[in-house]
Design a protein around this motif. Structure first.
Motif, PDB file in Angstrom:
ATOM      1  N   UNK A  69       0.912  -1.224   0.070  1.00 39.67           N
ATOM      2  CA  UNK A  69       0.106   0.026   0.092  1.00 39.67           C
ATOM      3  C   UNK A  69       0.833   1.339  -0.130  1.00 39.67           C
ATOM      4  N   UNK A  70       0.218   2.340  -0.351  1.00 40.34           N
ATOM      5  CA  UNK A  70       0.759   3.562  -0.324  1.00 40.34           C
ATOM      6  C   UNK A  70       0.436   4.410   1.077  1.00 40.34           C
ATOM      7  N   UNK A  71      -0.454   3.638   1.822  1.00 39.14           N
ATOM      8  CA  UNK A  71      -1.073   4.734   2.974  1.00 39.14           C
ATOM      9  C   UNK A  71      -0.074   4.328   4.025  1.00 39.14           C
ATOM     10  N   UNK A  72      -0.293   5.440   4.709  1.00 38.10           N
ATOM     11  CA  UNK A  72       0.683   5.297   6.232  1.00 38.10           C
ATOM     12  C   UNK A  72       0.356   4.070   6.970  1.00 38.10           C
ATOM     13  N   UNK A  73       1.174   3.472   7.884  1.00 36.99           N
ATOM     14  CA  UNK A  73       0.940   2.393   8.717  1.00 36.99           C
ATOM     15  C   UNK A  73      -0.272   2.606   9.301  1.00 36.99           C
ATOM     16  N   UNK A  74      -0.667   3.437  10.298  1.00 37.12           N
ATOM     17  CA  UNK A  74      -1.927   3.584  11.022  1.00 37.12           C
ATOM     18  C   UNK A  74      -3.196   3.380  10.203  1.00 37.12           C
ATOM     19  N   UNK A  75      -3.115   4.068   9.005  1.00 30.17           N
ATOM     20  CA  UNK A  75      -4.292   4.374   7.948  1.00 30.17           C
ATOM     21  C   UNK A  75      -4.537   2.907   7.331  1.00 30.17           C
ATOM     22  N   UNK A  76      -3.385   2.098   6.989  1.00 33.51           N
ATOM     23  CA  UNK A  76      -3.462   0.666   6.544  1.00 33.51           C
ATOM     24  C   UNK A  76      -3.991  -0.223   7.520  1.00 33.51           C
ATOM     25  N   UNK A  77      -3.729   0.022   8.726  1.00 30.86           N
ATOM     26  CA  UNK A  77      -4.151  -1.029  10.025  1.00 30.86           C
ATOM     27  C   UNK A  77      -5.705  -0.521  10.011  1.00 30.86           C
ATOM     28  N   UNK A  78      -6.185   0.626   9.924  1.00 36.02           N
ATOM     29  CA  UNK A  78      -7.483   1.067  10.007  1.00 36.02           C
ATOM     30  C   UNK A  78      -8.353   0.365   8.778  1.00 36.02           C
ATOM     31  N   UNK A  79      -7.560   0.430   7.884  1.00 38.79           N
ATOM     32  CA  UNK A  79      -8.426  -0.213   6.350  1.00 38.79           C
ATOM     33  C   UNK A  79      -8.528  -1.665   6.712  1.00 38.79           C
ATOM     34  N   UNK A  80      -7.519  -2.427   7.259  1.00 33.41           N
ATOM     35  CA  UNK A  80      -7.828  -3.987   7.571  1.00 33.41           C
ATOM     36  C   UNK A  80      -8.821  -4.144   8.523  1.00 33.41           C
ATOM     37  N   UNK A  81      -9.023  -3.460   9.519  1.00 33.17           N
ATOM     38  CA  UNK A  81     -10.047  -3.330  10.446  1.00 33.17           C
ATOM     39  C   UNK A  81     -11.477  -3.194   9.952  1.00 33.17           C
ATOM     40  N   UNK A  82     -11.672  -2.158   9.309  1.00 39.01           N
ATOM     41  CA  UNK A  82     -12.776  -1.492   8.562  1.00 39.01           C
ATOM     42  C   UNK A  82     -13.159  -2.866   7.423  1.00 39.01           C
ATOM     43  N   UNK A 114     -18.584   2.292  -5.478  1.00 41.76           N
ATOM     44  CA  UNK A 114     -17.998   3.545  -5.123  1.00 41.76           C
ATOM     45  C   UNK A 114     -18.906   3.702  -3.727  1.00 41.76           C
ATOM     46  N   UNK A 115     -18.046   4.062  -2.730  1.00 42.32           N
ATOM     47  CA  UNK A 115     -18.417   4.347  -1.300  1.00 42.32           C
ATOM     48  C   UNK A 115     -17.469   5.148  -0.617  1.00 42.32           C
ATOM     49  N   UNK A 116     -18.038   5.496   0.520  1.00 40.41           N
ATOM     50  CA  UNK A 116     -17.134   6.467   1.636  1.00 40.41           C
ATOM     51  C   UNK A 116     -16.943   5.308   2.688  1.00 40.41           C
ATOM     52  N   UNK A 117     -15.571   5.672   3.430  1.00 36.16           N
ATOM     53  CA  UNK A 117     -15.208   4.907   4.584  1.00 36.16           C
ATOM     54  C   UNK A 117     -14.258   5.760   5.379  1.00 36.16           C
ATOM     55  N   UNK A 118     -14.363   5.495   6.452  1.00 37.93           N
ATOM     56  CA  UNK A 118     -13.695   6.269   7.486  1.00 37.93           C
ATOM     57  C   UNK A 118     -12.381   5.509   8.113  1.00 37.93           C
ATOM     58  N   UNK A 119     -11.261   6.312   7.709  1.00 35.00           N
ATOM     59  CA  UNK A 119      -9.997   5.397   8.223  1.00 35.00           C
ATOM     60  C   UNK A 119      -9.184   6.175   9.058  1.00 35.00           C
ATOM     61  N   UNK A 120      -8.929   5.615  10.171  1.00 34.21           N
ATOM     62  CA  UNK A 120      -8.185   6.551  11.105  1.00 34.21           C
ATOM     63  C   UNK A 120      -8.494   7.862  11.563  1.00 34.21           C
ATOM     64  N   UNK A 121      -9.911   7.916  11.538  1.00 36.27           N
ATOM     65  CA  UNK A 121     -10.770   8.900  12.024  1.00 36.27           C
ATOM     66  C   UNK A 121     -10.858   9.925  10.819  1.00 36.27           C
TER      67      UNK A 121
END
Length: 212
Positions: free
Chosen positions: A169-182, A202-209
Motif C-alpha cells: 500500500x501507499x497508505x501510512x501504517x496507521x491508516x493501513x491498519x484502520x483499513x484492515x479493520x474496516x 464507490x463508497x465512503x469509508x472512515x480510516x484512522x478517523x
C-alpha cells in the motif's frame, strides 16, 4: 480521479503480465529445456527440475516458479520445497490453464500476492506440463500507481479466517491498519464486498478517523 487510478492499475498489471509472458516464453521455448524436463519428469527427478527453475529464476528475475504435471500436480516449486505432489488443480489460474492451456491474473500464496501467468510446456506436440511464473506485488508497484494517478492504493488479501490483510500500500501504517479493520467488518460496504468476492461500488469509508 478514482476511475483514472483504476485505469492506471490495469495498465500496470498488464505490463507485469507482459513481462511474465516474455519470461515464460524464453523458458518454455528452449528445446533443450523441454528435453531435460521430459527426461527428469519421466524419472520423477523433482530435484533436477527445481535446480533448473532456480537457475532461471536468478537469471530472469521472477519471484517464483512452479512446474506442474499435466494434471496440475506440483513437480517442483522454487519457494515451497514441501509442495511436491500437491495438486493445484483447484487454484483458479491452474483451473483455467487446464481448460484453456494458459492463464494470467493474480496468484495468492502464503499471504502474499503475485502477478502470475501459467503456460504449457510441450515437446513434439506432447504436453509435458505447465509452468507458473510470478512477480510479487510490492510497495513499489503500489507507489507506481500512486505516482501516475495521484490516488492511494492498497492491495488486500481476504486473509486467514476472513481477516483481510494489506500486503502492499501507499497508505501510512496507521491508516493501513484502520483499513484492515474496516474491511474485516461486515458492517462496512467494502468489507462485505471483499468477503463475498464481489466488486464494490464507490463508497465512503472512515480510516484512522478521517473520511475517504
Amino acid at each position: 480521479a478514482l476511475a483514472s487510478a483504476s485505469s492506471v492499475q490495469e495498465i500496470v498489471q498488464g505490463r507485469f503480465r507482459d513481462r511474465l509472458k516474455q519470461i515464460s516464453s524464453l523458458v518454455v521455448s528452449d528445446p533443450y529445456l523441454a528435453a531435460y524436463v521430459a527426461q527428469a519428469t519421466g524419472e520423477m527427478d523433482s530435484a533436477s527440475i527445481l535446480d533448473l527453475l532456480t537457475t532461471k529464476k536468478q537469471d530472469l528475475g521472477f519471484d517464483f516458479a512452479i512446474f506442474l504435471d499435466p494434471s496440475g500436480k506440483v513437480v517442483a516449486h522454487t519457494n515451497r520445497l514441501n509442495a511436491v505432489g500437491r495438486t493445484l488443480a483447484g487454484q483458479p489460474l491452474v483451473t483455467k490453464a487446464l481448460a484453456d492451456y494458459e492463464a494470467e491474473g493474480v496468484w495468492e500464496e502464503d499471504g502474499r500476492l503475485y502477478y502470475a501467468v501459467v503456460v504449457p510446456l510441450q515437446r513434439d506436440f506432447t504436453l509435458l506440463g505447465f509452468m507458473v511464473t510470478g512477480l510479487a506485488i510490492t510497495e513499489a508497484a503500489a507507489q507506481e500507481i500512486h505516482d501516475i494517478s495521484g490516488a492511494d492504493v492498497a492491495f488486500v488479501t481476504r486473509g486467514a479466517q476472513g481477516r483481510p490483510q494489506v500486503v502492499a500500500t501507499t497508505l501510512p501504517k496507521e491508516t493501513a491498519r484502520s483499513l484492515s479493520e474496516a474491511l474485516g467488518s461486515r458492517g462496512d460496504a467494502l468489507g462485505r464486498a471483499l468477503q463475498a468476492g464481489q466488486k464494490a461500488e464507490e463508497t465512503e469509508i472512515e480510516l484512522d478517523g478521517e473520511p475517504w
